[in-house]
Design an enzyme around this catalytic site. Structure first.
Site, PDB file in Angstrom:
ATOM      1  N   LYS A 129      32.387  -8.073 -75.007  1.00 60.74           N
ATOM      2  CA  LYS A 129      32.098  -7.145 -73.921  1.00 60.74           C
ATOM      3  C   LYS A 129      32.624  -5.738 -74.222  1.00 60.74           C
ATOM      4  O   LYS A 129      32.935  -4.974 -73.314  1.00 60.74           O
ATOM      5  CB  LYS A 129      32.704  -7.646 -72.615  1.00 60.74           C
ATOM      6  CG  LYS A 129      32.000  -8.856 -72.027  1.00 60.74           C
ATOM      7  CD  LYS A 129      32.558  -9.197 -70.661  1.00 60.74           C
ATOM      8  CE  LYS A 129      31.758 -10.314 -69.997  1.00 60.74           C
ATOM      9  NZ  LYS A 129      32.277 -10.622 -68.647  1.00 60.74           N
ATOM     10  N   ASP A 139      39.078 -11.747 -66.914  1.00 56.25           N
ATOM     11  CA  ASP A 139      39.570 -12.943 -67.580  1.00 56.25           C
ATOM     12  C   ASP A 139      39.997 -12.606 -69.003  1.00 56.25           C
ATOM     13  O   ASP A 139      40.495 -13.460 -69.722  1.00 56.25           O
ATOM     14  CB  ASP A 139      38.490 -14.016 -67.627  1.00 56.25           C
ATOM     15  CG  ASP A 139      38.555 -14.968 -66.432  1.00 56.25           C
ATOM     16  OD1 ASP A 139      39.499 -14.856 -65.649  1.00 56.25           O
ATOM     17  OD2 ASP A 139      37.650 -15.807 -66.292  1.00 56.25           O
TER      18      ASP A 139
END
Length: 320
Positions: A76, A125
């Site tokens: 990401k 996370d």
């Protein structure tokens, strides 16, 4: 051959239904041009895996490796950092500091005093928070990242390495999301989330536009259009971005399969219900799965996916 394993598979019953354009092409072109101009940017590799392809009984199997992207070791890396840059440029204009600041100006420290007074935050996370923290450091902003108590110390340390303050929240991912939003509102900080909620969709759209570059690189590197594309579900942002870019490049030929952990299959449940829903019960998965779908990505998945997109529910590690 790779042994067969049980799974649930749901073809998207609403594929092809007209809807709002969530990720316009102009926004993607802007994101791609901007990110490609950043110092240190390089296209990440698309690996060919012939042994796994043979074991699975398919003609070819390719794997997009985002690990080298800006040295973050995260799939990401693109979205959060790009959204931080967009937010800072807009906020400098709103404050009257610079009406047309560029990201190059931020990287060069031209408005360092002003950007240092801006705090960006999010819940994570691990992967998204790392990108936000890296972007904040590169563009000169302060960063506070909220993680839930089950996030490993290694992930916390990886984020802190980019100068972010780490705050630990009891509970799960959604608890960290709520705490980040609450503290940001109280302190005047700016949330850079890959999860959306009513009234908060613009920043997640920027995040997803950044993700689209990853998908475009992979699709452009293929020798021919793929028959199937598999992507992890998570909160849905990466999957929605891949869905949109897949259709933008190849139209309605390839099939997209979104894979979720069986204990946190919120996207499958949302597809069945026709709207975003939360999944109750124990949410423990090998990949720290998330229990709710992002509202911004959900329309992009439902209405903009390639033909016959499907949501299988299976433990993520068994789909590698």
């Amino acid at each position: 051959m790779i042994p067969a394993r049980p799974f649930r598979l749901l073809p998207n019953p609403r594929h092809g239904t007209p809807g709002v354009v969530i990720l316009p092409e102009s926004g993607f072109r802007r994101a791609a041009a901007e990110i490609r101009s950043w110092p240190g940017h390089a296209e990440t590799p698309l690996h060919t895996l012939p042994d796994l392809a043979a074991a699975a009984g398919v003609a070819a199997l390719h794997y997009k490796d985002e690990g080298p992207r800006f040295g973050l070791g995260s799939f990401k890396a693109l979205g959060g950092a790009y959204a931080v840059a967009r937010l800072l440029v807009a906020e400098l204009a709103r404050r009257g500091v610079a009406q047309a600041a560029s990201v190059a100006d931020l990287i060069g420290g031209r408005h360092a005093e002003a950007t240092a007074a801006i705090t960006v935050t999010c819940a994570t996370d691990g992967n998204h928070g790392r990108s936000v923290a890296w972007g904040a450091r590169r563009f000169g902003a302060r960063c506070v990242i909220f993680v839930h108590e089950h996030v490993s110390q290694g992930r916390r340390d990886a984020i802190a390495a980019y100068g972010a303050e780490i705050r630990v929240v009891p509970g799960h991912y959604d608890d960290a999301v709520r705490e980040a939003a609450s503290v940001a509102e109280r302190e005047g900080w700016f949330v850079v989330s890959d999860t959306s909620w009513p009234g908060y969709t613009e920043v997640p759209r920027d995040v997803m536009q950044g993700y689209r570059l990853m998908a475009e690189e992979a699709l452009a590197a293929l020798p021919a259009p793929p028959s199937h594309v598999f992507i992890q579900g998570g909160v849905g942002g990466v999957a929605a971005a891949v869905s949109v870019q897949l259709r933008a490049r190849f139209g309605e030929a390839p099939r997209l399969v979104v894979v979720e952990p069986e204990r946190a299959a919120c996207l499958l449940a949302s597809a069945e219900a026709g709207h975003a829903v939360a999944v109750p019960g124990e949410l423990d998965t090998l990949m720290a799965g998330r229990p709710v779908a992002s509202r911004a990505c959900w329309p992009g998945r439902s209405w903009s996916a390639p033909p016959s997109p499907s949501w299988p529910s299976r433990t993520t590690a068994r789909w590698t």
